[in-house]
Write an enzyme that holds these catalytic residues in place. Structure first.
Site, short mmCIF file in Angstrom:
data_model
loop_
_atom_site.label_atom_id
_atom_site.label_comp_id
_atom_site.label_asym_id
_atom_site.label_seq_id
_atom_site.Cartn_x
_atom_site.Cartn_y
_atom_site.Cartn_z
N ASP A 34 0.91 -1.25 -0.01
CA ASP A 34 0.01 -0.11 0.03
C ASP A 34 0.83 1.32 0.08
OD1 ASP A 34 -2.14 -1.66 0.17
OD2 ASP A 34 -2.47 -1.39 2.39
N SER A 59 20.04 3.96 -21.58
CA SER A 59 21.22 3.97 -21.20
C SER A 59 21.27 4.94 -19.83
CB SER A 59 22.24 4.82 -22.02
OG SER A 59 22.29 3.89 -23.35
#
Length: 777
Positions: free
Chosen positions: A165, A524
């Protein structure tokens, strides 16, 4: 507050460490336990598993067993917890805690690492607080001797928050939350693809009895039409507003996300059936409802959760090593990309304050107490949910994608387009990168056109790597022709370089004197000015999943080492983080030079590993790690040196890392980045408006929007040049390099130095959120 050496660590850590679980089972727990066990053993401590949570602590016996290095192997990809968990009423009673204390004293355990929610952590703190009293009672009862009590005179507690949660205040993300979001988004994607041919409304209920985090992030990640969360109930007469919005959208598919704790302003529950009946009867829409339930707790942990669990486990051991009898029980948390420590009971108190604020109808306070991350998510959703047509601003903002495509680019474009339209601007789409800007491939883009883009991979606008330099004159002409007042550039290192070229050309071309913002988007993760790039999380999950499958393929054959090449150019982010998330034995990267002696050590390490019960090896190599020590070379070397001990296989993952649908993180990150960039440009345009025209030539009018440490900030492109290695297309400083020693320690390399220049000190959450007095913060 310095890192102790191993000999001193043994003295500080006494004779044993301990671990236990809460009753809530979460995906990602095993990464935390693996890191805690291995780092504990590395420091010279004796580490124990406590099976079946607090019940195992009370019952003792075989429930408390020593943990070994091999006992936590092959755990990273497993959901749940391998040592079990259980609800324990006995521990709530003093007699139960007496039995637990006796069991710990007999084993010499003086440090406990507890993974759980606020209830479990509160119980741990109570146990620590009354420790002296429990020891005195045990001596009186003759259960322990005075000497045993002296050896265990105080108990150290450190907590790691496990909760899908994400309802624990003080941390951006709790263990298990990201994996739960993966399960939810998989379902949402499946539902939306099956519903395209129908005019339907889907209502999806996700977990979150007292916290709406899952529902809120899901709504952002799928572009939901409405979200119900307990912290911020809808205004009175919400039924009419909901119906009006669904009609105004005019979409064939409507999505409504609900937290299970959804309520109205009078704290009366709002249920799936209630909303379904409203929409189907009042609007006549074909409506379906789905309650996900415990499917959200299961499955394979995401890469984020594995890395989070591993980092938290390491930090937990460090916290225990440095603890004194005066140190309050702490919880290790995540803030931005930083591991921090917070006083446990302060976090518990603020978490309880949220519930109090909701009960008293102070919903703004409840959202604020949830923390900055929750606030940002809520504010972004509110802005993007706006449907009333605003006044036209006569401002034109253009968006272009540059460089290689990556998952999450479309989410950023969608968010920017809709945020701009909400501000009254006209949004322009530039197709095919800077080439499209030079060739006039520019057209208005509307609200409806970007519908459903959040979950699509790649780049719907098209993208190219070409820089603007050779076409700069034509670009300046088209900026004037199409009356472009500001520019959003979404992409990787080429986007950064292209932005710099446009800024440099301002001296010659006045048309380029417009505000610009670069949003990093590349697998990247090599754009200066940002710790994270859109797309990197999706690529990382692809690599991690592939590594899991590759390792599993050796389950029958044993004694096999896999050499895997990842993308990233000269940036070793993917190889390093995938190494952490998949349990690699080594990850070769450009930023950390390696030599033949290092390769020899790695081979010897694997030969020794094959003598244990763990008979698999995983080596990652970044694509441009070394010009001579190529992936083929490593394969040949390991194959030759491992003859008679292990055999090798080689995999080059290639462009599969750039594809696929974006992860919840990348969808959410792209959504927030797109919206924030438009808001910044709107303010900057007001500053730059002079004598009926836009003129922006200051350094701070062309920025990179990036995540740095704890927040999203704008940094001038020009100021980032000093921190850029242009030859190798990477930043000169990269925060994740400090995680590499963790990878080596968890792979069982010895004499690894950890950078302690940024030791996590105890921070105070109360000072950040403010104490609640008289109904106000």
């Amino acid at each position: 507050n310095q890192q102790p050496d191993q000999r001193h660590a043994k003295e500080m850590f006494h004779t044993a460490g301990g671990k236990l679980w809460s009753q809530e089972i979460l995906t990602g727990m095993n990464a935390a336990v693996r890191a805690t066990v291995r780092v504990g053993i590395y420091t010279g401590a004796k580490v124990y598993f406590v099976h079946e949570g607090y019940q195992g602590l009370v019952d003792g016996g075989d429930n408390i067993k020593p943990a070994t290095w091999e006992s936590v192997s092959m755990m990273l990809q497993l959901g749940g917890t391998v040592i079990g968990s259980a609800r324990c009423m006995d521990f709530k009673e003093k007699w139960g805690r007496l039995k637990a204390a006796c069991n710990l004293v007999k084993l010499g355990i003086t440090n406990l690492c507890v993974i759980g929610g606020d209830g479990s952590l509160t119980g741990a703190n109570q146990f620590r607080t009354e420790w002296s009293e429990l020891l005195a009672d045990l001596i009186k009862q003759g259960k322990i001797t005075a000497e045993e009590a002296k050896r265990s005179s105080h108990l150290n507690i450190v907590g790691m928050v496990g909760s899908i949660d994400n309802d624990f205040c003080g941390t951006d993300m709790t263990i298990g939350t990201d994996s739960a979001l993966h399960r939810i988004i998989e379902v949402v994607d499946a539902i939306t693809t099956t519903a395209q041919s129908h005019q339907r409304t889907f209502i999806l209920e996700v977990m979150g009895r007292h916290c709406g985090y899952l529902a809120l992030v899901t709504a952002l990640a799928c572009g939901a039409d409405w979200v119900f969360i307990p912290e911020m109930p809808p205004e009175d007469n919400w039924e009419e507003h909901l119906c009006k919005r669904l009609i105004a959208r005019g979409s064939r598919l409507n999505v409504i996300i609900m937290a299970e704790g959804a309520q109205d302003r009078k704290q009366k529950p709002i249920t799936c059936d209630q909303v379904k009946n409203l929409v189907s009867k009042k609007l006549g829409f074909d409506t379906r409802s789905t309650i996900l339930g415990h499917v959200q707790r299961g499955g394979t942990p995401s890469a984020f959760d594995r890395i989070l669990g591993s980092r938290m486990g390491v930090e937990a051991v460090m916290a225990l090593l440095e603890a004194t009898p005066e140190t309050p029980a702490c919880v290790v948390s995540l803030s931005g990309n930083m591991a921090i420590r917070l006083p446990l009971m302060e976090c518990v108190q603020v978490t309880k304050d949220v519930t109090v604020a909701m009960a008293e109808g102070r919903f703004e306070d409840a959202v604020n107490l949830r923390g900055k991350s929750f606030q940002n998510n809520w504010n972004t959703y509110k802005m993007l949910a706006h449907v009333n047509p605003p006044e036209v601003s006569n401002i034109n903002i253009a968006i272009v994608n540059v460089g290689a495509p990556c998952a999450g680019m479309n989410a950023a474009v969608r968010s920017a387009v809709r945020a701009g339209l909400i501000q009254g601007h006209q949004m322009l789409a530039i197709h095919d990168g800077f080439d499209g800007l030079a060739n006039g491939q520019i057209e208005p883009i509307t609200w409806a056109q970007v519908g459903g883009w959040t979950g699509k991979g790649g780049s719907n606008l098209g993208t190219k790597r070409n820089l603007p330099g050779k076409n700069i004159e034509q670009i300046s002409l088209n900026i004037a022709k199409f009356n472009i007042h500001s520019l959003i550039i979404i992409g990787g290192f080429e986007a950064y370089l292209g932005g710099l070229e446009l800024v440099t050309a301002r001296e010659k071309y006045e048309e380029l004197c417009i505000p610009m913002v670069v949003i990093p988007a590349t697998v990247s993760n090599n754009v200066p000015g940002s710790d994270f790039s859109i797309g990197a999380d999706t690529a990382l999950n692809t690599i991690t999943t592939t590594c899991d499958r590759i390792k599993q393929s050796a389950a029958g054959t044993k004694r096999r080492v896999f050499i895997i090449e990842t993308m990233g150019g000269y940036c070793g982010y993917l190889a390093t983080m995938a190494g952490l998330s998949s349990g690699a034995d080594a990850a070769y990267i450009y930023e950390e030079p390696f030599h033949i002696h290092d390769l020899e050590l790695n081979v010897v390490h694997l030969i020794e590993k094959m003598k244990t019960s763990v008979k698999r090896g995983l080596i990652l190599r970044n694509s441009n790690a070394n010009d001579n020590y190529t992936t083929q070379f490593l394969y040949n070397l390991y194959s030759e040196e491992g003859k008679g001990t292990f055999d090798c296989r080689m995999n080059i993952l290639g462009h599969m890392q750039q594809g696929g649908t974006p992860t919840p993180f990348d969808r959410n990150f792209g959504t927030k980045m797109g919206a924030k960039s438009v808001m910044w440009l709107t303010d900057k345009l007001k500053e730059c408006y002079r004598h009926g025209r836009i003129f922006a030539n200051t350094p701070d009018s062309a920025c990179v929007l990036g995540m740095k440490r704890r927040s999203l900030i704008f940094q001038p492109l020009a100021s980032l040049k000093e921190d850029t290695d242009f030859e190798h297309r990477i930043p000169k400083t990269e925060w994740w390099l400090k995680l590499r020693p963790i990878l080596k320690i968890l792979a069982r390399y010895e004499a690894v130095e950890i950078d302690t220049s940024e030791v996590a000190a105890m921070e105070h959450i109360i000072k950040k959120t403010g104490e609640i007095k008289g109904g106000k913060i």
